[in-house]
Scaffold this motif. Sequence first.
Motif, PDB file in Angstrom:
ATOM      1  N   SER A  70      28.957 -12.187  39.911  1.00  0.00           N
ATOM      2  CA  SER A  70      29.794 -13.243  40.467  1.00  0.00           C
ATOM      3  C   SER A  70      31.274 -12.914  40.329  1.00  0.00           C
ATOM      4  O   SER A  70      31.682 -12.135  39.464  1.00  0.00           O
ATOM      5  CB  SER A  70      29.499 -14.576  39.768  1.00  0.00           C
ATOM      6  N   PHE A  71      32.045 -13.552  41.201  1.00  0.00           N
ATOM      7  CA  PHE A  71      33.494 -13.363  41.233  1.00  0.00           C
ATOM      8  C   PHE A  71      34.139 -14.740  41.366  1.00  0.00           C
ATOM      9  O   PHE A  71      33.809 -15.495  42.276  1.00  0.00           O
ATOM     10  CB  PHE A  71      33.887 -12.453  42.403  1.00  0.00           C
ATOM     11  N   PRO A  72      35.074 -15.078  40.482  1.00  0.00           N
ATOM     12  CA  PRO A  72      35.620 -16.446  40.450  1.00  0.00           C
ATOM     13  C   PRO A  72      36.783 -16.630  41.421  1.00  0.00           C
ATOM     14  O   PRO A  72      37.449 -15.670  41.838  1.00  0.00           O
ATOM     15  CB  PRO A  72      36.098 -16.570  39.004  1.00  0.00           C
ATOM     16  N   ARG A  73      37.037 -17.887  41.722  1.00  0.00           N
ATOM     17  CA  ARG A  73      38.243 -18.264  42.450  1.00  0.00           C
ATOM     18  C   ARG A  73      39.201 -18.886  41.443  1.00  0.00           C
ATOM     19  O   ARG A  73      38.892 -19.915  40.835  1.00  0.00           O
ATOM     20  CB  ARG A  73      37.920 -19.255  43.568  1.00  0.00           C
ATOM     21  N   VAL A  74      40.336 -18.237  41.248  1.00  0.00           N
ATOM     22  CA  VAL A  74      41.301 -18.671  40.241  1.00  0.00           C
ATOM     23  C   VAL A  74      42.665 -18.832  40.909  1.00  0.00           C
ATOM     24  O   VAL A  74      43.154 -17.911  41.569  1.00  0.00           O
ATOM     25  CB  VAL A  74      41.403 -17.653  39.085  1.00  0.00           C
ATOM     26  N   ASN A  75      43.279 -20.001  40.744  1.00  0.00           N
ATOM     27  CA  ASN A  75      44.601 -20.281  41.320  1.00  0.00           C
ATOM     28  C   ASN A  75      44.669 -19.902  42.796  1.00  0.00           C
ATOM     29  O   ASN A  75      45.620 -19.265  43.262  1.00  0.00           O
ATOM     30  CB  ASN A  75      45.681 -19.545  40.532  1.00  0.00           C
ATOM     31  N   GLY A  76      43.628 -20.257  43.519  1.00  0.00           N
ATOM     32  CA  GLY A  76      43.644 -20.121  44.971  1.00  0.00           C
ATOM     33  C   GLY A  76      43.127 -18.824  45.527  1.00  0.00           C
ATOM     34  O   GLY A  76      43.018 -18.683  46.752  1.00  0.00           O
ATOM     35  N   ALA A  77      42.800 -17.839  44.679  1.00  0.00           N
ATOM     36  CA  ALA A  77      42.380 -16.523  45.169  1.00  0.00           C
ATOM     37  C   ALA A  77      41.062 -16.099  44.544  1.00  0.00           C
ATOM     38  O   ALA A  77      40.835 -16.312  43.347  1.00  0.00           O
ATOM     39  CB  ALA A  77      43.454 -15.479  44.864  1.00  0.00           C
TER      40      ALA A  77
END
Length: 321
Positions: A28-35
């Motif tokens: 998995s890859f997170p969405r952090v501060n819009g990206a």
Amino acid sequence: MTPQLINPNTGAPLTQQSAQLIDSTGDSFPRVNGAWRFVKSDNYTGSFGFQWNRFERTQVDRFQRHSSQSYDRFFAVTRWNEQDLSGQNILEVGSGAGRFSQVVLQHTQATLYSVDYSDAVEANYRNNGSDDRLNLFQASVYELPFAAGQFDKVFCFGVLQHTPDVKHSVECLIRMVKPGGELIVDFYPVKGWYTKIHAKYLLRPFTRRMDHIRLLNLIEKHADRLIRAYRFFDRLGVGRIVNRFLPICDIRRTLPTNLSEEELREWVILDTFDMFSPQYDQPQRLETVAKWFAEAGMREVIPSVVRYGDGNEIYTVKGIR
């Protein structure tokens, strides 16, 4: 059609579940501060993350009273028609604080997929995140999180010379273009034997190793006297020769001409930091980049020197797949 997102490490398709992109194996890859984040920020682009979060509005047209330079440069280089881009998927690689993201989002009806390797994506999100056509990714040009051949248009401005392997960067960009689509890149040029006889290349072995805050403070401390020196030699008519040895950006040929003194100083500090801080700075010959386009299968290759504004020039290569 929405481009297929993939795990750049395996090629497996990704699906969105809440604030994560997940493949069938559970990676998995997170969405952090819009990206969406596919890399960590401690990489060779750290200076750019620092730079664009510090100067996040300086080059974005809508925050500048006297400048449309980003708009002028974007459409001069691409020669795209604003209306023709409606409904197209555009990939931007190396977005920085989003100066060209803003142009695409404000002046076209395209959907933008914007990538940067540094945490400058956070500045881009602050500048442009209110538009739901912006899809923002922190990822490497060498491991882009998209299946190949899905984008109508791809552009990469101000980036290639700062990558470790410029030819491979071009090859990775070309993979993203769909049949009939276009790729446009620009880059610092090799104009002759004298290209690297310049303050930038003479001092970079030292400055690129400096702490970013220390380097920025040094530039800010001396900015005013360097601007005065640049103008003095320009008035004498010897600026083209002498000023290349001053540790300051080329004011006459790279900056907007209608800036206030305060705005000019900010642009000078930004562009001078941009000269001295990157890990890599590898100018290229126009014919060499055009050759790489042809070797990678682009069926129409157009190298050119684009001039816009008051004396600005950009070395570019456009290819149609």
